[in-house]
Design a protein around this motif. Structure first.
Motif, PDB file in Angstrom:
ATOM      1  N   LEU A   1      43.955  -1.145  75.198  1.00 53.28           N
ATOM      2  CA  LEU A   1      43.585  -2.211  74.277  1.00 53.28           C
ATOM      3  C   LEU A   1      43.713  -1.689  72.854  1.00 53.28           C
ATOM      4  O   LEU A   1      43.052  -0.712  72.481  1.00 53.28           O
ATOM      5  CB  LEU A   1      42.152  -2.684  74.534  1.00 53.28           C
ATOM      6  CG  LEU A   1      41.586  -3.695  73.523  1.00 53.28           C
ATOM      7  CD1 LEU A   1      42.361  -5.013  73.603  1.00 53.28           C
ATOM      8  CD2 LEU A   1      40.098  -3.923  73.746  1.00 53.28           C
ATOM      9  N   PHE A   2      44.578  -2.332  72.075  1.00 55.00           N
ATOM     10  CA  PHE A   2      44.743  -1.990  70.657  1.00 55.00           C
ATOM     11  C   PHE A   2      44.090  -3.089  69.824  1.00 55.00           C
ATOM     12  O   PHE A   2      44.374  -4.272  70.033  1.00 55.00           O
ATOM     13  CB  PHE A   2      46.221  -1.885  70.279  1.00 55.00           C
ATOM     14  CG  PHE A   2      46.920  -0.686  70.885  1.00 55.00           C
ATOM     15  CD1 PHE A   2      46.215   0.313  71.522  1.00 55.00           C
ATOM     16  CD2 PHE A   2      48.300  -0.574  70.812  1.00 55.00           C
ATOM     17  CE1 PHE A   2      46.851   1.409  72.086  1.00 55.00           C
ATOM     18  CE2 PHE A   2      48.951   0.518  71.369  1.00 55.00           C
ATOM     19  CZ  PHE A   2      48.224   1.508  71.998  1.00 55.00           C
ATOM     20  N   TYR A   3      43.224  -2.712  68.910  1.00 54.72           N
ATOM     21  CA  TYR A   3      42.552  -3.700  68.078  1.00 54.72           C
ATOM     22  C   TYR A   3      42.618  -3.269  66.618  1.00 54.72           C
ATOM     23  O   TYR A   3      42.762  -2.082  66.301  1.00 54.72           O
ATOM     24  CB  TYR A   3      41.092  -3.895  68.520  1.00 54.72           C
ATOM     25  CG  TYR A   3      40.240  -2.640  68.455  1.00 54.72           C
ATOM     26  CD1 TYR A   3      39.494  -2.327  67.317  1.00 54.72           C
ATOM     27  CD2 TYR A   3      40.170  -1.772  69.537  1.00 54.72           C
ATOM     28  CE1 TYR A   3      38.720  -1.187  67.256  1.00 54.72           C
ATOM     29  CE2 TYR A   3      39.396  -0.627  69.488  1.00 54.72           C
ATOM     30  CZ  TYR A   3      38.673  -0.337  68.347  1.00 54.72           C
ATOM     31  OH  TYR A   3      37.908   0.799  68.287  1.00 54.72           O
ATOM     32  N   GLY A  57      49.775  -2.724  62.618  1.00 56.68           N
ATOM     33  CA  GLY A  57      50.772  -1.952  63.345  1.00 56.68           C
ATOM     34  C   GLY A  57      50.553  -1.852  64.841  1.00 56.68           C
ATOM     35  O   GLY A  57      51.148  -0.988  65.494  1.00 56.68           O
ATOM     36  N   LYS A  58      49.749  -2.736  65.406  1.00 65.66           N
ATOM     37  CA  LYS A  58      49.489  -2.670  66.856  1.00 65.66           C
ATOM     38  C   LYS A  58      50.773  -2.891  67.656  1.00 65.66           C
ATOM     39  O   LYS A  58      51.127  -2.098  68.530  1.00 65.66           O
ATOM     40  CB  LYS A  58      48.432  -3.722  67.232  1.00 65.66           C
ATOM     41  CG  LYS A  58      47.092  -3.550  66.523  1.00 65.66           C
ATOM     42  CD  LYS A  58      46.078  -4.567  66.990  1.00 65.66           C
ATOM     43  CE  LYS A  58      46.421  -5.987  66.566  1.00 65.66           C
ATOM     44  NZ  LYS A  58      46.414  -6.176  65.101  1.00 65.66           N
ATOM     45  N   THR A  59      51.466  -3.994  67.367  1.00 67.42           N
ATOM     46  CA  THR A  59      52.691  -4.302  68.112  1.00 67.42           C
ATOM     47  C   THR A  59      53.800  -3.304  67.805  1.00 67.42           C
ATOM     48  O   THR A  59      54.581  -2.932  68.695  1.00 67.42           O
ATOM     49  CB  THR A  59      53.148  -5.729  67.790  1.00 67.42           C
ATOM     50  OG1 THR A  59      52.095  -6.652  68.086  1.00 67.42           O
ATOM     51  CG2 THR A  59      54.367  -6.112  68.608  1.00 67.42           C
ATOM     52  N   SER A  60      53.882  -2.851  66.566  1.00 67.55           N
ATOM     53  CA  SER A  60      54.899  -1.856  66.197  1.00 67.55           C
ATOM     54  C   SER A  60      54.690  -0.555  66.960  1.00 67.55           C
ATOM     55  O   SER A  60      55.657   0.095  67.388  1.00 67.55           O
ATOM     56  CB  SER A  60      54.858  -1.595  64.689  1.00 67.55           C
ATOM     57  OG  SER A  60      55.160  -2.756  63.963  1.00 67.55           O
ATOM     58  N   PHE A  61      53.432  -0.168  67.144  1.00 60.63           N
ATOM     59  CA  PHE A  61      53.138   1.047  67.899  1.00 60.63           C
ATOM     60  C   PHE A  61      53.568   0.898  69.356  1.00 60.63           C
ATOM     61  O   PHE A  61      54.142   1.819  69.952  1.00 60.63           O
ATOM     62  CB  PHE A  61      51.640   1.352  67.802  1.00 60.63           C
ATOM     63  CG  PHE A  61      51.232   2.684  68.354  1.00 60.63           C
ATOM     64  CD1 PHE A  61      52.133   3.750  68.394  1.00 60.63           C
ATOM     65  CD2 PHE A  61      49.954   2.891  68.847  1.00 60.63           C
ATOM     66  CE1 PHE A  61      51.763   4.999  68.907  1.00 60.63           C
ATOM     67  CE2 PHE A  61      49.569   4.125  69.361  1.00 60.63           C
ATOM     68  CZ  PHE A  61      50.479   5.180  69.390  1.00 60.63           C
ATOM     69  N   ILE A  62      53.332  -0.267  69.938  1.00 55.41           N
ATOM     70  CA  ILE A  62      53.743  -0.515  71.324  1.00 55.41           C
ATOM     71  C   ILE A  62      55.263  -0.495  71.432  1.00 55.41           C
ATOM     72  O   ILE A  62      55.825   0.045  72.391  1.00 55.41           O
ATOM     73  CB  ILE A  62      53.170  -1.856  71.805  1.00 55.41           C
ATOM     74  CG1 ILE A  62      51.638  -1.784  71.860  1.00 55.41           C
ATOM     75  CG2 ILE A  62      53.726  -2.232  73.176  1.00 55.41           C
ATOM     76  CD1 ILE A  62      50.970  -3.119  72.091  1.00 55.41           C
ATOM     77  N   HIS A  95      40.203  -9.303  66.926  1.00 54.32           N
ATOM     78  CA  HIS A  95      38.752  -9.452  66.894  1.00 54.32           C
ATOM     79  C   HIS A  95      38.187  -8.897  68.196  1.00 54.32           C
ATOM     80  O   HIS A  95      37.939  -9.645  69.152  1.00 54.32           O
ATOM     81  CB  HIS A  95      38.360 -10.919  66.720  1.00 54.32           C
ATOM     82  CG  HIS A  95      39.044 -11.592  65.566  1.00 54.32           C
ATOM     83  ND1 HIS A  95      38.698 -11.364  64.251  1.00 54.32           N
ATOM     84  CD2 HIS A  95      40.087 -12.469  65.546  1.00 54.32           C
ATOM     85  CE1 HIS A  95      39.485 -12.084  63.473  1.00 54.32           C
ATOM     86  NE2 HIS A  95      40.328 -12.761  64.214  1.00 54.32           N
ATOM     87  N   LYS A  96      37.967  -7.602  68.231  1.00 52.52           N
ATOM     88  CA  LYS A  96      37.475  -6.974  69.460  1.00 52.52           C
ATOM     89  C   LYS A  96      36.110  -7.521  69.877  1.00 52.52           C
ATOM     90  O   LYS A  96      35.792  -7.617  71.056  1.00 52.52           O
ATOM     91  CB  LYS A  96      37.400  -5.460  69.264  1.00 52.52           C
ATOM     92  CG  LYS A  96      37.038  -4.703  70.533  1.00 52.52           C
ATOM     93  CD  LYS A  96      36.881  -3.219  70.289  1.00 52.52           C
ATOM     94  CE  LYS A  96      35.640  -2.966  69.441  1.00 52.52           C
ATOM     95  NZ  LYS A  96      35.166  -1.576  69.512  1.00 52.52           N
ATOM     96  N   GLN A  97      35.287  -7.905  68.886  1.00 58.83           N
ATOM     97  CA  GLN A  97      33.938  -8.352  69.208  1.00 58.83           C
ATOM     98  C   GLN A  97      33.942  -9.648  70.019  1.00 58.83           C
ATOM     99  O   GLN A  97      32.989  -9.946  70.740  1.00 58.83           O
ATOM    100  CB  GLN A  97      33.112  -8.557  67.934  1.00 58.83           C
ATOM    101  CG  GLN A  97      33.577  -9.691  67.041  1.00 58.83           C
ATOM    102  CD  GLN A  97      34.750  -9.304  66.129  1.00 58.83           C
ATOM    103  OE1 GLN A  97      35.316  -8.219  66.287  1.00 58.83           O
ATOM    104  NE2 GLN A  97      35.079 -10.184  65.193  1.00 58.83           N
ATOM    105  N   LEU A  98      35.038 -10.430  69.926  1.00 48.83           N
ATOM    106  CA  LEU A  98      35.092 -11.672  70.691  1.00 48.83           C
ATOM    107  C   LEU A  98      35.264 -11.430  72.176  1.00 48.83           C
ATOM    108  O   LEU A  98      34.914 -12.292  72.993  1.00 48.83           O
ATOM    109  CB  LEU A  98      36.243 -12.556  70.179  1.00 48.83           C
ATOM    110  CG  LEU A  98      36.114 -13.087  68.756  1.00 48.83           C
ATOM    111  CD1 LEU A  98      37.324 -13.921  68.384  1.00 48.83           C
ATOM    112  CD2 LEU A  98      34.833 -13.902  68.594  1.00 48.83           C
ATOM    113  N   LEU A  99      35.793 -10.271  72.556  1.00 49.67           N
ATOM    114  CA  LEU A  99      35.982  -9.978  73.974  1.00 49.67           C
ATOM    115  C   LEU A  99      34.650  -9.812  74.686  1.00 49.67           C
ATOM    116  O   LEU A  99      34.554 -10.068  75.884  1.00 49.67           O
ATOM    117  CB  LEU A  99      36.835  -8.720  74.135  1.00 49.67           C
ATOM    118  CG  LEU A  99      38.248  -8.796  73.551  1.00 49.67           C
ATOM    119  CD1 LEU A  99      38.965  -7.477  73.766  1.00 49.67           C
ATOM    120  CD2 LEU A  99      39.041  -9.938  74.156  1.00 49.67           C
ATOM    121  N   ASP A 100      33.632  -9.391  73.971  1.00 45.73           N
ATOM    122  CA  ASP A 100      32.315  -9.233  74.601  1.00 45.73           C
ATOM    123  C   ASP A 100      31.787 -10.566  75.093  1.00 45.73           C
ATOM    124  O   ASP A 100      31.046 -10.626  76.077  1.00 45.73           O
ATOM    125  CB  ASP A 100      31.333  -8.591  73.614  1.00 45.73           C
ATOM    126  CG  ASP A 100      31.745  -7.185  73.233  1.00 45.73           C
ATOM    127  OD1 ASP A 100      32.439  -6.554  74.048  1.00 45.73           O
ATOM    128  OD2 ASP A 100      31.379  -6.728  72.130  1.00 45.73           O
TER     129      ASP A 100
END
Length: 275
Positions: free
Chosen positions: A160-162, A168-173, A267-272
């Protein structure tokens, strides 16, 4: 094969759009043997190639069904195998050093645009220890299949990248896929027409050596009850994508082995709230 059929007078035109690194796009045209029967000589052996395009279409994709029948004079089948290997080599060579991106179209994966040039992991603006830790973990996973099998553990890996949009999340992938020689299957879960069955089918039938990328996973279930897609009613809401359906697709009985899954969220906090 098109190179060997030099003197045919029945041709079709192939158009390719090539996107360069500077963003410009050029168009190239190529001539291919059209539908019908064509004759050529390969390694001093006369062969015929019959290209047949049916009026029926492939289920779900809408593409025309097409087949090619190759016939040769003689009994040396190794020349046919050589022809197939040569065609395979040229196809692989045309995408060497590039990453193919697949998009979900109906119940199948379709190539989206032209293959992307592979990006070095070192070009990603992240601390070097972060880049190395993720890449080393992936490489260790890919070399540890026997351990997973011996211990009865599902051979899957998820990340999980947040972070903020544009971080750069998608660029890193993209860079990681190039480093391990994988392609990318992109799933946008915010699309309102996803169902549990369709998601599970696509996850279980990803192209070989492909990363499964779930973009903006936090948007998958927000206001889905409030926004019923066209053609559905609120009574049909149970037919749409559910949180349990996503979990089953990722780690259920029908999920496939040897799978690398990446998820991104702003928004990682929304996953909770989903858990």
């Amino acid at each position: 094969m098109a190179r060997n059929v030099k003197h045919t007078q029945h041709l079709s035109v192939s158009t390719d759009l090539v996107k360069h690194d500077n963003g410009t796009v050029t168009t190239s045209f190529g001539f291919l043997p059209s539908t019908g029967r064509h004759y050529f000589r390969y390694k001093r052996t006369f062969m015929s190639c019959e290209r047949v395009r049916e009026t029926n279409t492939l289920a779900r994709s809408g593409q025309l069904w097409e087949s090619i029948v190759i016939t040769m004079l003689g009994y040396n089948k190794h020349k046919l195998l050589d022809l197939m290997e040569e065609a395979k080599f040229e196809a692989i060579q045309s995408i060497e050093g590039r990453t193919i991106v697949y998009s979900a179209m109906g119940h199948e994966w379709r190539q989206f645009g032209n293959p992307l040039r592979q990006r070095p992991v070192s070009s990603i603006y992240l601390p070097s220890q972060v880049r190395s830790r993720v890449l080393n973990d992936i490489e260790e996973f890919l070399s540890s299949q026997d351990w997973y099998v011996d211990h009865g553990v599902p051979y899957r890996r998820g990340y999980l990248f947040y972070g903020e949009p544009g971080s750069g999340k998608t660029s890193f992938i993209h860079a990681l896929a190039g480093a391990i020689g994988y392609n990318i299957c992109v799933v946008n879960l915010s699309e309102k027409t996803w169902t549990d069955d369709r998601l599970q089918y696509l996850f279980a039938n990803c192209p070989d050596r492909s990363i499964l990328l779930l973009e903006d996973v936090d948007a998958a279930f927000i206001d889905r009850q409030a926004e019923i897609p066209r053609g559905y009613t609120r009574a049909d809401a149970h037919l749409l994508l559910s949180y349990s359906g996503l979990l089953n697709a990722l780690d259920g009985v029908m999920s496939s082995d040897a799978q690398l899954v990446f998820m991104t969220t702003n928004h990682k906090q929304l996953l909770d709230r989903l858990s």
